[in-house]
Design a protein around this motif. Sequence first.
Motif, short mmCIF file in Angstrom:
data_model
loop_
_atom_site.label_atom_id
_atom_site.label_comp_id
_atom_site.label_asym_id
_atom_site.label_seq_id
_atom_site.Cartn_x
_atom_site.Cartn_y
_atom_site.Cartn_z
N PRO A 1 -6.22 -27.69 17.58
CA PRO A 1 -7.64 -27.56 17.24
C PRO A 1 -8.25 -26.30 17.85
O PRO A 1 -7.83 -25.85 18.92
CB PRO A 1 -8.27 -28.83 17.85
CG PRO A 1 -7.13 -29.77 18.03
CD PRO A 1 -5.94 -28.92 18.33
N ILE A 2 -9.22 -25.74 17.16
CA ILE A 2 -9.94 -24.57 17.66
C ILE A 2 -11.41 -24.95 17.78
O ILE A 2 -12.05 -25.31 16.78
CB ILE A 2 -9.78 -23.36 16.72
CG1 ILE A 2 -8.31 -22.94 16.65
CG2 ILE A 2 -10.64 -22.20 17.19
CD1 ILE A 2 -8.06 -21.79 15.68
N ALA A 3 -11.94 -24.86 18.99
CA ALA A 3 -13.35 -25.18 19.23
C ALA A 3 -14.20 -23.92 19.04
O ALA A 3 -13.87 -22.86 19.55
CB ALA A 3 -13.53 -25.72 20.65
N ILE A 4 -15.26 -24.05 18.27
CA ILE A 4 -16.15 -22.93 17.98
C ILE A 4 -17.51 -23.18 18.65
O ILE A 4 -18.08 -24.26 18.51
CB ILE A 4 -16.38 -22.76 16.47
CG1 ILE A 4 -15.04 -22.64 15.73
CG2 ILE A 4 -17.25 -21.54 16.20
CD1 ILE A 4 -14.25 -21.41 16.08
N SER A 5 -18.00 -22.19 19.38
CA SER A 5 -19.33 -22.28 19.97
C SER A 5 -19.99 -20.92 19.90
O SER A 5 -19.32 -19.91 19.73
CB SER A 5 -19.26 -22.77 21.42
OG SER A 5 -18.55 -21.83 22.21
N TRP A 6 -21.31 -20.89 19.99
CA TRP A 6 -21.99 -19.60 20.04
C TRP A 6 -23.11 -19.64 21.07
O TRP A 6 -23.75 -20.65 21.30
CB TRP A 6 -22.51 -19.17 18.68
CG TRP A 6 -23.12 -20.21 17.80
CD1 TRP A 6 -24.40 -20.67 17.81
CD2 TRP A 6 -22.46 -20.91 16.75
NE1 TRP A 6 -24.59 -21.60 16.85
CE2 TRP A 6 -23.41 -21.77 16.15
CE3 TRP A 6 -21.16 -20.89 16.22
CZ2 TRP A 6 -23.11 -22.61 15.09
CZ3 TRP A 6 -20.86 -21.71 15.17
CH2 TRP A 6 -21.82 -22.56 14.62
N THR A 7 -23.32 -18.49 21.69
CA THR A 7 -24.28 -18.36 22.78
C THR A 7 -25.20 -17.18 22.52
O THR A 7 -24.74 -16.11 22.11
CB THR A 7 -23.54 -18.15 24.12
OG1 THR A 7 -22.60 -19.20 24.31
CG2 THR A 7 -24.52 -18.12 25.28
#
Length: 383
Positions: A159-165
């Motif tokens: 799995p690849i976790a995507i987040s943005w800041t």
Amino acid sequence: MHDDATKPHGTHSPLGYLFPWTGLVAVIASIVIFIYWGDQHVWLAYVLSGLGAGLGFAYFILSIARRHARTGIRTTGSVVLAILLMASAACTIFIEDFIANFSIFGPVKPPNLATSLQNAATSASGAAASFLKDGKSGPLVGSGWQESHWTNPKGGALPIAISWTRNTKGIMVTATPAGKIPTGQDGTPRNQQVLMNGMLEKPLDYFEQQGEVMKSSSFDLFSPMFFMINDLIQASAKPIIEYAQKHDGALPDKARAAELLSKARTVFEFNPDTTTMAKDSQMIRFAIKKYTYRSMTDEMFSIDYDWEWTTPNKATKKERDLKASGSIAIHYTAEGMIAMNTDESDNPLYQLLESTQRQGAEEEARERKATEKAQGEKPAATK
């Protein structure tokens, strides 16, 4: 002739049934595996098709060896069956390989983890851009993006976790592997910066990187053009970026930028032949007729490129001389990055190819119209 002269010898009879039927089953199994499990077991499909071809060849040899002990009709039938089996196995391999990789020379290596992470970060940038004006500061996880994953060529998925800041330039998208990283893979998180205007930030050598990726693939058509565009960017944008770095990030005014661009290289030649690089292949001369600097903001600028490309060496009779012209714009940041739309509609390579294709079609239409007009004006033949 004695009766036993027409009988099969030794183990020939069982093999006469085993070879063709086993080969046929192997080819069918190859097709089934490719359709249902081709993404993970494509090599097994290749092996089974190869087995079918090998058994077809073995049956061909066996049929020739038994020709004196069988009638001509039976021998001919067996030989034809063997050839059909080999041909079907070969066609199966070709079709499977073409569908999987668009190549007849072997499978393309699947994307490594690092590439998949970067692709995931870039793909999520469109959703991240919606938080440019609204949304709280800190990690902002988009719904559905947690479902991204990387398929391990050796089996399994990561799995690849995507987040943005939020940051001072806009939104930073980060793709991180959510699990154990397989040996030999680089699991370093990859980022994609989304600027305040919604554009994506790319490194200045982005097109060189894309050229290297294309060059290492088995379906390379455009790597010379990627490298040429990189040379163009380095020659034109780099002097302005270096100026900004020496002046605390301040971009030059129009006059100073024009002076810098007046010294920039204007002619770029490249060989589009990505296969043999033959000496008689046509070099393409890409020339910049005019550089135009435009200041977009205090931190961004663009350069308009009025271009023309031609084939300076004489084209063969079967090939049309390449000649096209147009104008493209590439956007940059004062920090030394390329800025592109999320859909890459402003990708200079796409613009060059689209303009060339359109002008080529227009030229062909004019030539066809002129030919039809000339034929219509021919005087009627006298009787």
